[in-house]
Design a protein around this motif. Structure first.
Motif, short mmCIF file in Angstrom:
data_model
loop_
_atom_site.label_atom_id
_atom_site.label_comp_id
_atom_site.label_asym_id
_atom_site.label_seq_id
_atom_site.Cartn_x
_atom_site.Cartn_y
_atom_site.Cartn_z
N TRP A 118 0.74 -1.20 0.23
CA TRP A 118 -0.07 -0.14 -0.08
C TRP A 118 1.11 1.44 0.03
N ASP A 119 0.11 2.25 -0.32
CA ASP A 119 0.90 3.85 -0.26
C ASP A 119 0.97 4.03 1.13
N GLU A 120 2.12 4.88 1.41
CA GLU A 120 2.36 5.48 2.68
C GLU A 120 1.24 6.37 3.32
N SER A 121 0.74 6.40 4.50
CA SER A 121 -0.20 7.15 5.22
C SER A 121 0.81 8.43 5.62
N TYR A 122 -0.02 9.47 6.07
CA TYR A 122 0.57 10.48 6.80
C TYR A 122 0.12 10.88 8.02
N ASP A 123 0.99 11.14 8.91
CA ASP A 123 0.73 11.48 10.22
C ASP A 123 1.71 12.58 10.81
N SER A 124 1.06 13.60 11.44
CA SER A 124 1.91 14.72 11.93
C SER A 124 3.03 14.25 12.90
N SER A 125 2.96 13.23 13.43
CA SER A 125 3.76 12.68 14.41
C SER A 125 5.12 11.85 13.74
N GLY A 126 4.70 11.58 12.53
CA GLY A 126 6.01 10.79 11.68
C GLY A 126 6.03 9.29 12.13
N ASP A 127 5.12 8.87 12.99
CA ASP A 127 5.42 7.33 13.45
C ASP A 127 4.14 6.80 13.39
N ILE A 128 3.96 6.06 12.34
CA ILE A 128 3.11 5.22 11.81
C ILE A 128 3.10 3.93 11.81
N THR A 129 2.31 3.12 12.30
CA THR A 129 2.48 1.40 12.34
C THR A 129 0.89 0.99 11.71
N TYR A 130 0.99 0.05 10.73
CA TYR A 130 -0.06 -0.56 9.93
C TYR A 130 -0.60 -1.72 10.77
N ASN A 137 1.11 6.87 17.39
CA ASN A 137 1.34 6.57 18.91
C ASN A 137 0.37 6.83 19.96
N SER A 138 -0.50 7.75 19.51
CA SER A 138 -1.55 8.28 20.42
C SER A 138 -2.86 7.51 20.13
N ASN A 139 -2.81 6.08 19.44
CA ASN A 139 -3.83 5.21 19.13
C ASN A 139 -5.00 6.04 18.36
N ASN A 140 -4.56 6.83 17.65
CA ASN A 140 -5.46 7.58 16.60
C ASN A 140 -5.39 6.62 15.41
N LYS A 141 -6.66 6.04 14.85
CA LYS A 141 -6.66 5.36 13.68
C LYS A 141 -7.31 5.87 12.57
N SER A 142 -6.66 5.33 11.29
CA SER A 142 -7.39 6.09 10.10
C SER A 142 -8.60 5.08 9.92
N ASP A 143 -9.17 5.53 8.80
CA ASP A 143 -10.33 4.45 8.08
C ASP A 143 -9.50 3.25 7.75
N ARG A 144 -10.24 2.20 7.46
CA ARG A 144 -9.87 0.82 7.06
C ARG A 144 -9.64 0.87 5.52
N GLU A 145 -8.69 0.61 4.96
CA GLU A 145 -8.71 0.27 3.44
C GLU A 145 -8.72 -1.13 3.36
N ILE A 146 -9.62 -1.52 2.40
CA ILE A 146 -9.96 -2.95 2.06
C ILE A 146 -9.61 -3.46 0.74
N ILE A 147 -9.43 -4.62 0.49
CA ILE A 147 -9.32 -5.44 -0.86
C ILE A 147 -9.66 -6.74 -0.77
N SER A 148 -10.25 -7.55 -1.89
CA SER A 148 -10.82 -8.66 -1.80
C SER A 148 -9.87 -9.54 -2.51
N TYR A 149 -9.73 -10.63 -2.37
CA TYR A 149 -8.88 -11.77 -2.98
C TYR A 149 -9.51 -13.09 -2.87
N PRO A 150 -9.40 -13.82 -4.08
CA PRO A 150 -9.18 -13.23 -5.41
C PRO A 150 -10.03 -12.03 -5.77
N ALA A 151 -9.62 -11.14 -6.58
CA ALA A 151 -10.49 -10.00 -6.78
C ALA A 151 -11.80 -10.20 -7.44
N ILE A 152 -12.79 -9.40 -6.86
CA ILE A 152 -14.17 -9.58 -7.14
C ILE A 152 -14.28 -9.64 -8.86
#
Length: 184
Positions: free
Chosen positions: A109-121, A159-174
């Motif tokens: 996936w493409d990188e997310s942005y957060d002002s803290s600069g420290d993101i976990t996926y 790091n503050s436990n703020n979460k983004s929306d969830r990006e989803i994908i189906s496999y195999p593709a629909i």
């Protein structure tokens, strides 16, 4: 003679996206003292008198603010510094461009942005079925069964436990037909 710095630098009226400062007068030999304010070593402004308001700090960071007195000959005093922490209440941006690889089912996936600069996926195989966490922009998945459709998701968390929306994908593709375990 080297200018004398202010005896203090005090933050006040801090909000999530700004902070103001007040300071005591510095001293220069002849003339009016001038001031230089820096945030994390980068020049913000050269105000003539207090107060000064920074309207561009980043959330989730501990910024270091320093003030120095200087004279007409641009001779500077030693700095007086204070650290100001800005709480992080903003979630990272949603990961985008989620895709699979047919060879080894590699999610990327493409990188997310957060002002803290420290993101976990957080990578999941459906809601409440976490597969793992990574700071990388890809994740390998093994142990999949033939003839089964999967939904994978990626959510960014800071790091503050703020979460983004969830990006989803189906496999195999629909739209791609599933074969049963015998390959039929």
């Amino acid at each position: 003679m080297q200018p004398k710095p202010p005896s203090f630098l005090e933050p006040f009226n801090q909000t999530l996206d700004q902070v103001s400062f007040f300071w005591s007068p510095g001293e220069v030999e002849g003339g009016e003292p001038r001031y230089e304010i820096r945030r994390d070593k980068s020049l913000l402004d050269t105000p003539k008198t207090p107060p000064y308001t920074d309207t561009t700090p980043e959330q989730g960071r501990d910024h270091s603010y320093c003030i120095r007195t200087f004279d007409d000959g641009f001779t500077f005093s030693e700095p007086v510094c204070v650290n100001v922490y800005f709480e992080d209440l903003t979630a990272p941006t949603k990961p985008t461009g989620l895709r699979t690889s047919n060879l080894a089912l590699q999610l990327s996936w493409d990188e997310s942005y957060d002002s803290s600069g420290d993101i976990t996926y957080i990578v999941d195989k459906g809601i409440d079925d976490e597969l793992g966490r990574t700071k990388q922009l890809e994740f390998s998945i093994t142990g999949l069964e033939a003839g089964v459709r999967y939904e994978f998701g990626v959510t960014a968390i800071d790091n503050s436990n703020n979460k983004s929306d969830r990006e989803i994908i189906s496999y195999p593709a629909i739209g791609i037909s599933l074969k049963d375990k015998r390959g039929v």
